[in-house]
Design an enzyme around this catalytic site. Sequence first.
Site, PDB file in Angstrom:
ATOM      1  N   HIS A  42      40.005  24.613  38.750  1.00 14.51           N
ATOM      2  CA  HIS A  42      39.841  25.460  39.931  1.00 14.51           C
ATOM      3  C   HIS A  42      40.950  26.502  39.966  1.00 14.51           C
ATOM      4  CE1 HIS A  42      39.011  25.778  44.556  1.00 14.51           C
ATOM      5  NE2 HIS A  42      39.143  26.957  43.979  1.00 14.51           N
ATOM      6  N   HIS A  67      46.382  33.934  43.675  1.00 19.95           N
ATOM      7  CA  HIS A  67      47.432  32.986  43.290  1.00 19.95           C
ATOM      8  C   HIS A  67      48.296  33.476  42.121  1.00 19.95           C
ATOM      9  CE1 HIS A  67      45.645  30.003  45.945  1.00 19.95           C
ATOM     10  NE2 HIS A  67      44.468  30.221  45.375  1.00 19.95           N
ATOM     11  N   HIS A 113      39.434  36.270  41.390  1.00 16.50           N
ATOM     12  CA  HIS A 113      39.913  35.742  42.673  1.00 16.50           C
ATOM     13  C   HIS A 113      41.166  34.895  42.472  1.00 16.50           C
ATOM     14  CE1 HIS A 113      39.936  33.748  46.595  1.00 16.50           C
ATOM     15  NE2 HIS A 113      40.039  32.603  45.925  1.00 16.50           N
ATOM     16  N   GLU A 114      41.145  34.025  41.465  1.00 18.62           N
ATOM     17  CA  GLU A 114      42.285  33.143  41.245  1.00 18.62           C
ATOM     18  C   GLU A 114      43.531  33.932  40.859  1.00 18.62           C
ATOM     19  OE1 GLU A 114      42.481  29.766  41.840  1.00 18.62           O
ATOM     20  OE2 GLU A 114      40.590  30.266  42.814  1.00 18.62           O
TER      21      GLU A 114
END
Length: 228
Positions: free
Chosen positions: A62, A120, A115-116
């Site tokens: 994830h 992040h 997105h990751e």
Amino acid sequence: MESKFSFLITLLVLQYLTVVCVSQDFDFFYFVQQWPGSYCDSDKNSCCYPTTGKPAADFGIHGLWPNYNDGSYPQNCDSSNPFDESQISDLISNMSTNWPTLACPSSSGETFWSHEWDKHGTCSESVFDQHGYFETALGLKQQTNLLQALQTAGINPGGRTQSLENIKDAIKQGTGHTPWIECNQDSSKNSQLYQVYLCVDNSGSNIIECPVFPKGGKCGSEIEFPPF
């Protein structure tokens, strides 16, 4: 003159805040893997296989998330360095296998990876460039091998419920460190193994005991480990 001066002060403050955000330190990473059978058999998620086909029945990455020891975390730290797939072209095949998207509509995974990185990865730029960030996460998946750890302990995906403590113990035995288990609910409201959190030091090099566990997603004492 006063208006021009005010504008310059505002510009300097914004530049300062941008630098602070980009260079923001953090204490450790959560390395998070999810079980696709629980993602797809959820009362909340719609599930679509990626355009490359149905993923293997294995835990998928994830994300690798910078975190603080108080449980908070930085996010979206550098809008000037957006995801660029060309920087990880040699990793795409590996990522399609080990970091697949299950979101709808079906896609190659680029939206998920973007997105990751944007949320992040940009907060770990003091440690990684984009290639290093994704390469490190892929290496951690191979190092931890959650499914093997569970199967070695006789815990296999299927229709049986499993003891939460047995799952934790099996993963700790396999990885050397205590995991955090996040559950979701299937369409019948049964608690099921969804995500596994392990902690990594702020260099991204070593798995460590978690300074703090996440909140939410708590499990019952007996949970399902559904097939995929």
